[in-house]
Design a protein around this motif. Structure first.
Motif, PDB file in Angstrom:
ATOM      1  N   LEU A 265       0.823  -1.211   0.000  1.00 12.76           N
ATOM      2  CA  LEU A 265       0.000   0.000   0.000  1.00 12.76           C
ATOM      3  C   LEU A 265       0.858   1.262   0.000  1.00 12.76           C
ATOM      4  CD1 LEU A 265      -2.389  -1.339   2.738  1.00 12.76           C
ATOM      5  CD2 LEU A 265      -3.151  -0.724   0.454  1.00 12.76           C
ATOM      6  N   GLY A 266       0.247   2.379  -0.418  1.00 11.45           N
ATOM      7  CA  GLY A 266       0.918   3.677  -0.323  1.00 11.45           C
ATOM      8  C   GLY A 266       1.060   4.108   1.134  1.00 11.45           C
ATOM      9  N   TYR A 267       1.885   5.109   1.365  1.00 12.17           N
ATOM     10  CA  TYR A 267       2.185   5.583   2.724  1.00 12.17           C
ATOM     11  C   TYR A 267       0.921   6.041   3.456  1.00 12.17           C
ATOM     12  CZ  TYR A 267       4.231   8.376   6.471  1.00 12.17           C
ATOM     13  OH  TYR A 267       4.551   8.896   7.700  1.00 12.17           O
ATOM     14  N   LEU A 268       0.111   6.882   2.804  1.00 15.83           N
ATOM     15  CA  LEU A 268      -1.077   7.448   3.465  1.00 15.83           C
ATOM     16  C   LEU A 268      -2.100   6.363   3.785  1.00 15.83           C
ATOM     17  CD1 LEU A 268      -1.537  10.685   1.311  1.00 15.83           C
ATOM     18  CD2 LEU A 268      -0.435  10.477   3.546  1.00 15.83           C
ATOM     19  N   GLU A 269      -2.203   5.380   2.895  1.00 14.69           N
ATOM     20  CA  GLU A 269      -3.176   4.297   3.082  1.00 14.69           C
ATOM     21  C   GLU A 269      -2.707   3.321   4.160  1.00 14.69           C
ATOM     22  OE1 GLU A 269      -3.679   6.139  -0.843  1.00 14.69           O
ATOM     23  OE2 GLU A 269      -1.934   5.268   0.147  1.00 14.69           O
ATOM     24  N   PHE A 270      -1.432   2.949   4.097  1.00 15.50           N
ATOM     25  CA  PHE A 270      -0.916   1.989   5.079  1.00 15.50           C
ATOM     26  C   PHE A 270      -1.010   2.552   6.493  1.00 15.50           C
ATOM     27  CE2 PHE A 270       2.499   0.152   7.673  1.00 15.50           C
ATOM     28  CZ  PHE A 270       2.112  -1.182   7.623  1.00 15.50           C
ATOM     29  N   ASN A 271      -0.606   3.805   6.663  1.00 15.92           N
ATOM     30  CA  ASN A 271      -0.625   4.369   8.010  1.00 15.92           C
ATOM     31  C   ASN A 271      -2.035   4.677   8.503  1.00 15.92           C
ATOM     32  OD1 ASN A 271       2.012   4.511   9.365  1.00 15.92           O
ATOM     33  ND2 ASN A 271       2.624   5.478   7.459  1.00 15.92           N
ATOM     34  N   TYR A 272      -2.965   4.878   7.583  1.00 13.10           N
ATOM     35  CA  TYR A 272      -4.376   4.958   7.986  1.00 13.10           C
ATOM     36  C   TYR A 272      -4.773   3.651   8.668  1.00 13.10           C
ATOM     37  CZ  TYR A 272      -9.466   4.909   7.716  1.00 13.10           C
ATOM     38  OH  TYR A 272     -10.802   4.815   8.048  1.00 13.10           O
ATOM     39  N   LEU A 273      -4.399   2.528   8.042  1.00 16.35           N
ATOM     40  CA  LEU A 273      -4.745   1.217   8.606  1.00 16.35           C
ATOM     41  C   LEU A 273      -4.068   0.996   9.957  1.00 16.35           C
ATOM     42  CD1 LEU A 273      -4.601  -1.133   5.473  1.00 16.35           C
ATOM     43  CD2 LEU A 273      -6.633  -0.189   6.593  1.00 16.35           C
ATOM     44  N   VAL A 274      -2.795   1.371  10.065  1.00 12.76           N
ATOM     45  CA  VAL A 274      -2.077   1.196  11.339  1.00 12.76           C
ATOM     46  C   VAL A 274      -2.738   2.021  12.435  1.00 12.76           C
ATOM     47  CG1 VAL A 274       0.113   1.621  12.558  1.00 12.76           C
ATOM     48  CG2 VAL A 274       0.138   0.596  10.272  1.00 12.76           C
ATOM     49  N   LYS A 275      -3.022   3.275  12.146  1.00 17.00           N
ATOM     50  CA  LYS A 275      -3.578   4.199  13.144  1.00 17.00           C
ATOM     51  C   LYS A 275      -4.888   3.670  13.718  1.00 17.00           C
ATOM     52  CE  LYS A 275      -4.300   9.159  13.811  1.00 17.00           C
ATOM     53  NZ  LYS A 275      -5.649   9.231  14.398  1.00 17.00           N
ATOM     54  N   ASN A 276      -5.659   2.980  12.892  1.00 18.96           N
ATOM     55  CA  ASN A 276      -6.982   2.523  13.328  1.00 18.96           C
ATOM     56  C   ASN A 276      -7.030   1.046  13.715  1.00 18.96           C
ATOM     57  OD1 ASN A 276      -8.849   4.932  12.875  1.00 18.96           O
ATOM     58  ND2 ASN A 276      -7.690   4.868  10.975  1.00 18.96           N
ATOM     59  N   ALA A 277      -5.871   0.387  13.745  1.00 20.00           N
ATOM     60  CA  ALA A 277      -5.825  -1.059  14.022  1.00 20.00           C
ATOM     61  C   ALA A 277      -5.914  -1.355  15.518  1.00 20.00           C
ATOM     62  CB  ALA A 277      -4.524  -1.647  13.458  1.00 20.00           C
ATOM     63  N   LYS A 278      -6.336  -2.565  15.832  1.00 21.79           N
ATOM     64  CA  LYS A 278      -6.288  -3.053  17.218  1.00 21.79           C
ATOM     65  C   LYS A 278      -4.844  -3.326  17.609  1.00 21.79           C
ATOM     66  CE  LYS A 278      -8.655  -6.261  20.303  1.00 21.79           C
ATOM     67  NZ  LYS A 278      -9.555  -5.234  20.852  1.00 21.79           N
ATOM     68  N   GLY A 279      -4.054  -3.781  16.634  1.00 18.91           N
ATOM     69  CA  GLY A 279      -2.642  -4.048  16.883  1.00 18.91           C
ATOM     70  C   GLY A 279      -1.907  -4.287  15.588  1.00 18.91           C
TER      71      GLY A 279
END
Length: 365
Positions: A265-279
């Protein structure tokens, strides 16, 4: 007039140099007589590194692409050194700035020093103690000939002092990766595609795995994936996967509906997922930094880390590569019983400003 050449060779390098470029551009706007060239060594061929990529990071396209990708480590190092020597002879700077621990970092620092050009190493002093990792060799060799170390932590400072480096070479400035994270956070965006539509914030995991120790041994890869599936209670696991790893997973017959393998994934998309993840479950170094600052539980599938501050002050735990050890950590994440981010000194989004101030002071003419 300070004249600098900034080197980047792989996608994470560009995240680290973007804020330095912005800080230099700010100095230029304020009338400071400073020049820089951005050199992409071409170490990683990455189809995502198109014009859009540089636009996303708001940095100019590189002045030169050395085309040094492909081949073995030695072939790649040699190709980058040959091309970078030519670049430096045609455009000689006062200083070459390298970042991180990739092949380009090593190749370009050696080339610069042999031409009697000063070298600055962003993320200098980081150590894992694991000489089986090429990155550790890159770090050690680069640091042995560096003139200015821009460090991310007191641990790195201590490593350099133990190595006999003088205080005037060590500049504790913080982490430029976090500058980029903080600058880009308002722009994070949910990836497009059906698999991401129904993800509920705090109700899925993000996983990355790329180290040969984890992905190249079929038996241990299967055991690790099974342990992850068992410990995550059926929650979706988003796994941006390298084609080689995808092939290995296919070979061992991993098939679980909640293990969602996606393209990188792109940077903005990947970190969106990380920020909202349970872990986050990872064997990367950089992700542990970003997850910590975003206060997201992070499990590292490695036996050592070069970023111990993410364990002492961040949200990272070093679990190792034995699948049997994973269960209690996943239980803690599932229960919401995980340590919180305590704040890592100088990881405040202003690291690049500190770096550029030092550079402009040290190389005024």
């Amino acid at each position: 007039m300070g004249n600098f050449t900034i080197v980047a060779g792989a996608r994470p390098n560009f995240m680290k140099i973007a804020p330095i470029i912005h800080a230099l551009q700010k100095q230029q706007k304020e009338g400071v007589n400073v020049k820089f060239r951005l050199v992409h060594t071409g170490q990683h061929y990455d189809k995502k590194m198109s014009g859009d990529f540089f636009e996303q990071l708001n940095i100019p396209e590189p002045n030169a692409n050395l085309g040094g990708g492909g081949g073995t480590q030695a072939e790649q190092t040699a190709a980058i050194m040959v091309a970078f020597e030519k670049e430096l002879m045609e455009n000689r700077p006062d200083l070459v700035l390298v970042v991180g621990d990739v092949t380009s970092t090593l190749a370009c620092s050696i080339t610069a020093k042999k031409l009697q050009i000063d070298v600055a190493h962003v993320e200098g002093g980081i150590r894992s103690g694991d000489l089986t990792m090429p990155e550790e060799i890159n770090r050690m060799v680069t640091d042995s000939i560096t003139d200015h170390f821009f460090t991310t932590s007191e641990i790195a400072n201590s490593n350099l002092r133990k190595g006999g480096f003088s205080e005037d070479k060590i500049h504790f400035v913080g982490n430029t990766m976090i500058d980029t994270l903080m600058a880009q956070m308002p722009r994070f965006q949910k990836p497009e595609g059906e698999v991401f539509e129904n993800l509920e914030p705090g109700n899925y995991f993000v996983m990355t795995m790329h180290r040969p120790a984890n992905v190249d041994q079929e038996h241990s890869l299967k055991a690790m994936i099974d342990a992850i599936l068992e410990g995550t209670g059926g929650l979706p696991i988003i796994f941006p996967v390298h084609p080689r790893t995808a092939k290995n997973l296919q070979t061992i017959g991993i098939d679980a509906s909640n293990l969602i393998m996606v393209e990188p994934l792109g940077y903005l998309e990947f970190n969106y997922l990380v920020k909202n993840a349970k872990g986050v479950i990872t064997d990367s170094g950089g992700i542990t930094e970003e997850a910590s600052v975003m206060n997201v539980p992070c499990i590292t599938l490695r036996d050592n880390t070069e970023r111990a501050e993410t364990i002492h002050l961040g949200t990272n735990e070093l679990v190792g590569t034995d699948p049997a050890k994973l269960k209690p950590y996943l239980e803690k994440v599932m229960k919401g019983d995980w340590k919180k981010y305590q704040g890592i000194p100088l990881w405040d989004g202003k690291t690049a400003e500190r770096i550029v101030k030092i550079l402009v002071d040290k190389y005024p003419n």
